[in-house]
Design a protein around this motif. Structure first.
Motif, mmCIF file in Angstrom:
data_model
loop_
_atom_site.group_PDB
_atom_site.id
_atom_site.type_symbol
_atom_site.label_atom_id
_atom_site.label_comp_id
_atom_site.label_asym_id
_atom_site.label_seq_id
_atom_site.Cartn_x
_atom_site.Cartn_y
_atom_site.Cartn_z
ATOM 1 N N GLY A 30 -24.323 0.027 -18.569
ATOM 2 C CA GLY A 30 -25.001 -1.068 -19.257
ATOM 3 C C GLY A 30 -24.606 -2.384 -18.640
ATOM 4 O O GLY A 30 -23.774 -2.442 -17.722
ATOM 5 N N ALA A 31 -25.169 -3.461 -19.177
ATOM 6 C CA ALA A 31 -24.903 -4.785 -18.608
ATOM 7 C C ALA A 31 -23.444 -5.185 -18.732
ATOM 8 O O ALA A 31 -22.936 -5.975 -17.922
ATOM 9 N N ASP A 32 -22.728 -4.642 -19.731
ATOM 10 C CA ASP A 32 -21.346 -5.059 -19.968
ATOM 11 C C ASP A 32 -20.326 -3.985 -19.601
ATOM 12 O O ASP A 32 -19.168 -4.059 -20.012
ATOM 13 N N GLY A 33 -20.728 -2.968 -18.847
ATOM 14 C CA GLY A 33 -19.766 -1.967 -18.414
ATOM 15 C C GLY A 33 -20.362 -0.587 -18.305
ATOM 16 O O GLY A 33 -21.463 -0.323 -18.816
ATOM 17 N N ALA A 34 -19.642 0.304 -17.631
ATOM 18 C CA ALA A 34 -20.078 1.688 -17.449
ATOM 19 C C ALA A 34 -19.022 2.626 -18.009
ATOM 20 O O ALA A 34 -17.817 2.379 -17.891
ATOM 21 N N PHE A 110 -4.961 6.073 -36.161
ATOM 22 C CA PHE A 110 -5.693 5.842 -34.934
ATOM 23 C C PHE A 110 -5.574 4.387 -34.509
ATOM 24 O O PHE A 110 -5.423 3.496 -35.344
ATOM 25 N N GLN A 111 -5.675 4.184 -33.221
ATOM 26 C CA GLN A 111 -5.715 2.829 -32.679
ATOM 27 C C GLN A 111 -7.073 2.627 -32.008
ATOM 28 O O GLN A 111 -7.434 3.362 -31.088
ATOM 29 N N THR A 112 -7.828 1.655 -32.490
ATOM 30 C CA THR A 112 -9.111 1.351 -31.869
ATOM 31 C C THR A 112 -8.900 0.351 -30.736
ATOM 32 O O THR A 112 -8.084 -0.558 -30.840
ATOM 33 N N ILE A 113 -9.644 0.550 -29.662
ATOM 34 C CA ILE A 113 -9.583 -0.353 -28.513
ATOM 35 C C ILE A 113 -11.006 -0.690 -28.097
ATOM 36 O O ILE A 113 -11.974 -0.100 -28.587
ATOM 37 N N ALA A 114 -11.149 -1.645 -27.204
ATOM 38 C CA ALA A 114 -12.475 -2.032 -26.716
ATOM 39 C C ALA A 114 -13.172 -0.831 -26.090
ATOM 40 O O ALA A 114 -12.540 -0.019 -25.391
ATOM 41 N N THR A 115 -14.459 -0.694 -26.337
ATOM 42 C CA THR A 115 -15.198 0.471 -25.846
ATOM 43 C C THR A 115 -15.251 0.509 -24.324
ATOM 44 O O THR A 115 -15.334 1.586 -23.731
ATOM 45 N N GLY A 116 -15.232 -0.648 -23.686
ATOM 46 C CA GLY A 116 -15.399 -0.705 -22.242
ATOM 47 C C GLY A 116 -16.832 -0.886 -21.813
ATOM 48 O O GLY A 116 -17.125 -1.018 -20.626
ATOM 49 N N GLY A 117 -17.731 -0.919 -22.793
ATOM 50 C CA GLY A 117 -19.160 -1.120 -22.523
ATOM 51 C C GLY A 117 -19.956 -0.871 -23.781
ATOM 52 O O GLY A 117 -20.319 0.276 -24.078
ATOM 53 N N GLU A 118 -20.213 -1.916 -24.547
ATOM 54 C CA GLU A 118 -20.892 -1.756 -25.836
ATOM 55 C C GLU A 118 -22.302 -1.192 -25.672
ATOM 56 O O GLU A 118 -22.739 -0.324 -26.436
ATOM 57 N N ALA A 119 -23.042 -1.690 -24.681
ATOM 58 C CA ALA A 119 -24.416 -1.214 -24.490
ATOM 59 C C ALA A 119 -24.434 0.261 -24.109
ATOM 60 O O ALA A 119 -25.240 1.045 -24.632
ATOM 61 N N PHE A 138 -15.627 12.338 -25.672
ATOM 62 C CA PHE A 138 -14.467 11.918 -24.911
ATOM 63 C C PHE A 138 -14.965 10.832 -23.951
ATOM 64 O O PHE A 138 -16.071 10.936 -23.410
ATOM 65 N N VAL A 139 -14.145 9.798 -23.730
ATOM 66 C CA VAL A 139 -14.630 8.649 -22.968
ATOM 67 C C VAL A 139 -13.538 8.116 -22.046
ATOM 68 O O VAL A 139 -12.344 8.198 -22.356
ATOM 69 N N ARG A 140 -13.981 7.575 -20.916
ATOM 70 C CA ARG A 140 -13.074 6.873 -20.005
ATOM 71 C C ARG A 140 -13.911 5.823 -19.270
ATOM 72 O O ARG A 140 -15.162 5.896 -19.256
ATOM 73 N N GLU A 141 -13.231 4.844 -18.677
ATOM 74 C CA GLU A 141 -13.945 3.907 -17.825
ATOM 75 C C GLU A 141 -14.486 4.662 -16.618
ATOM 76 O O GLU A 141 -13.866 5.612 -16.140
ATOM 77 N N ALA A 142 -15.640 4.245 -16.130
ATOM 78 C CA ALA A 142 -16.254 4.915 -14.985
ATOM 79 C C ALA A 142 -15.331 4.849 -13.774
ATOM 80 O O ALA A 142 -14.766 3.803 -13.460
ATOM 81 N N LYS A 143 -15.172 5.988 -13.126
ATOM 82 C CA LYS A 143 -14.349 6.012 -11.909
ATOM 83 C C LYS A 143 -14.906 7.057 -10.955
ATOM 84 O O LYS A 143 -15.384 8.129 -11.359
ATOM 85 N N GLY A 144 -14.854 6.744 -9.676
ATOM 86 C CA GLY A 144 -15.338 7.664 -8.654
ATOM 87 C C GLY A 144 -16.843 7.838 -8.707
ATOM 88 O O GLY A 144 -17.561 7.098 -9.376
ATOM 89 N N ALA A 145 -17.327 8.824 -7.985
ATOM 90 C CA ALA A 145 -18.758 9.118 -7.968
ATOM 91 C C ALA A 145 -19.123 9.947 -9.196
ATOM 92 O O ALA A 145 -18.319 10.749 -9.685
ATOM 93 N N ALA A 146 -20.335 9.747 -9.703
ATOM 94 C CA ALA A 146 -20.814 10.483 -10.871
ATOM 95 C C ALA A 146 -21.888 11.475 -10.446
ATOM 96 O O ALA A 146 -22.830 11.118 -9.745
#
Length: 355
Positions: A30-34, A110-119, A138-146
């Motif tokens: 999205g515009a604010d992150g992957a 639980f500890q909530t943190i920034a999603t890394g990409g709201e859109a 399950f979620v992580r910041e985008a890394k490597g090739a998809a």
């Protein structure tokens, strides 16, 4: 954007939803992150080990149930990310699936943190609902090739109702009318076909129109928990008594959450929750249907003005928003039974149905 330009976008989103269903990792940008995502419901522990993140992404509705929204800076519910919340699929399901709440009443902290990409996070929730899965990843910041990826705009292109077209039509004698015609609608990358049943002889008068969302349990199996089957057949007979009418049969089971999730909602109702709270505990909005599809079907049928048969004034407003001129609302009154009395009372008291 043209239909030709939309084709590769829609295909990317369709492939990503297929990966979601199969328990494969996919990426949404999205515009604010992957974000790289792995659907909790379809994941396996081996895939989770390869994924390498124990963070969970839950819908805002599920987060409200888990009392997590007080950790968010904004009061409006949106997707919530939990840091290091689950190291196995079973542990994640205990958090995401409300059917397991009684077996696992103590959750967190639980500890909530920034999603890394709201859109991207919001688009993922839409994709889960469209796939009929729990809205949990399950979620992580985008890394490597998809291997599989799509953008927020790709998802919008896939679900754009303007891409719906008439696929086939034929005469279909039915019990209510032996001269009925059935019309099927399809968009190129979508698996769900919507249909319209046209009853009577078309004239200059606005037809009686009924929007009916698919209900396997009520329409086919005769479930007494809802009033869908009786409403369907009563509407068809009412159309046969009018000059003409159109049934729009929308493939949006369970108000848009899918058959499996609707059955989960039934199980929650057996625990004492009404139909509204059951949807929210599952992590879905109360109303997830896309009425723009109905507007597009009417447009393709060349029907700009209708008499809408419904007890729900919200349907009138939603169709008018899509450019349909609703000249009259026709109520549909049916008797209750001991199994659906509470369901209908909830529709009256919590979702504004005029029964």
């Amino acid at each position: 954007m043209s239909e030709v330009a939309d084709q590769p976008r829609a295909r990317r989103a369709a492939r990503a939803i297929d990966a979601l269903r199969r328990g494969w990792t996919f990426r949404v940008t999205g515009a604010d992150g992957a974000l790289d995502l792995l659907a909790v419901e379809s994941a396996r522990d081996a895939a989770l080990s390869d994924f390498g993140s124990e963070d969970l992404l839950l819908s805002g509705e599920r987060a409200v149930t888990l009392k997590l929204t007080n950790q968010r800076p904004a009061a409006t519910p949106g997707p919530v990310r939990l840091a290091g919340a689950a190291d196995t699929v079973a542990a994640a399901l205990a958090i995401a699936d409300p059917a397991l709440d009684l077996a696992h009443p103590l959750k967190g902290p639980f500890q909530t943190i920034a999603t890394g990409g709201e859109a991207a996070a919001s688009a993922a929730m839409t994709m889960a609902r469209h796939a009929g899965l729990l809205p949990a990843f399950f979620v992580r910041e985008a890394k490597g090739a998809a291997e599989t990826e799509c953008s927020v705009d790709d998802v919008a292109a896939l679900l754009d109702p303007s891409r719906l077209e008439i696929a086939a039509r034929a005469r279909l004698p039915v019990e209510a009318s032996e001269t009925a015609e059935i019309v099927a609608f399809r968009s190129p990358e979508e698996a769900s076909d919507h249909v319209a049943l046209v009853i009577g002889r078309r004239d200059h008068n606005p037809p009686v129109v009924r929007l009916h969302s698919e209900c396997l349990t009520g329409d086919v199996l005769g479930s007494l928990k809802c009033d869908c089957g009786p409403q369907l057949h009563a509407a068809l007979h009412a159309m046969a008594d009018a000059p003409w009418g159109v049934l729009l049969y929308l493939r949006q089971e369970g108000r848009g959450i899918g058959l499996v999730n609707k059955l989960r909602a039934y199980a929650l109702q057996d625990q004492g929750y009404d139909t509204v709270d059951a949807n929210l505990r599952l992590g879905f909005p109360v109303e997830a249907r896309d009425f723009a599809i109905a507007g597009r079907m009417l447009e393709l049928l060349g029907i700009p003005r209708i008499r809408l048969m419904t007890n729900n004034p919200e349907k009138v407003a939603r169709l008018e928003k899509e450019g349909v001129d609703v000249v009259e609302r026709i109520p549909l009154a049916l008797p209750t039974n001991k199994y659906n009395e509470q369901y209908l009372a909830t529709k009256r008291d919590r979702t504004g149905h005029q029964l």
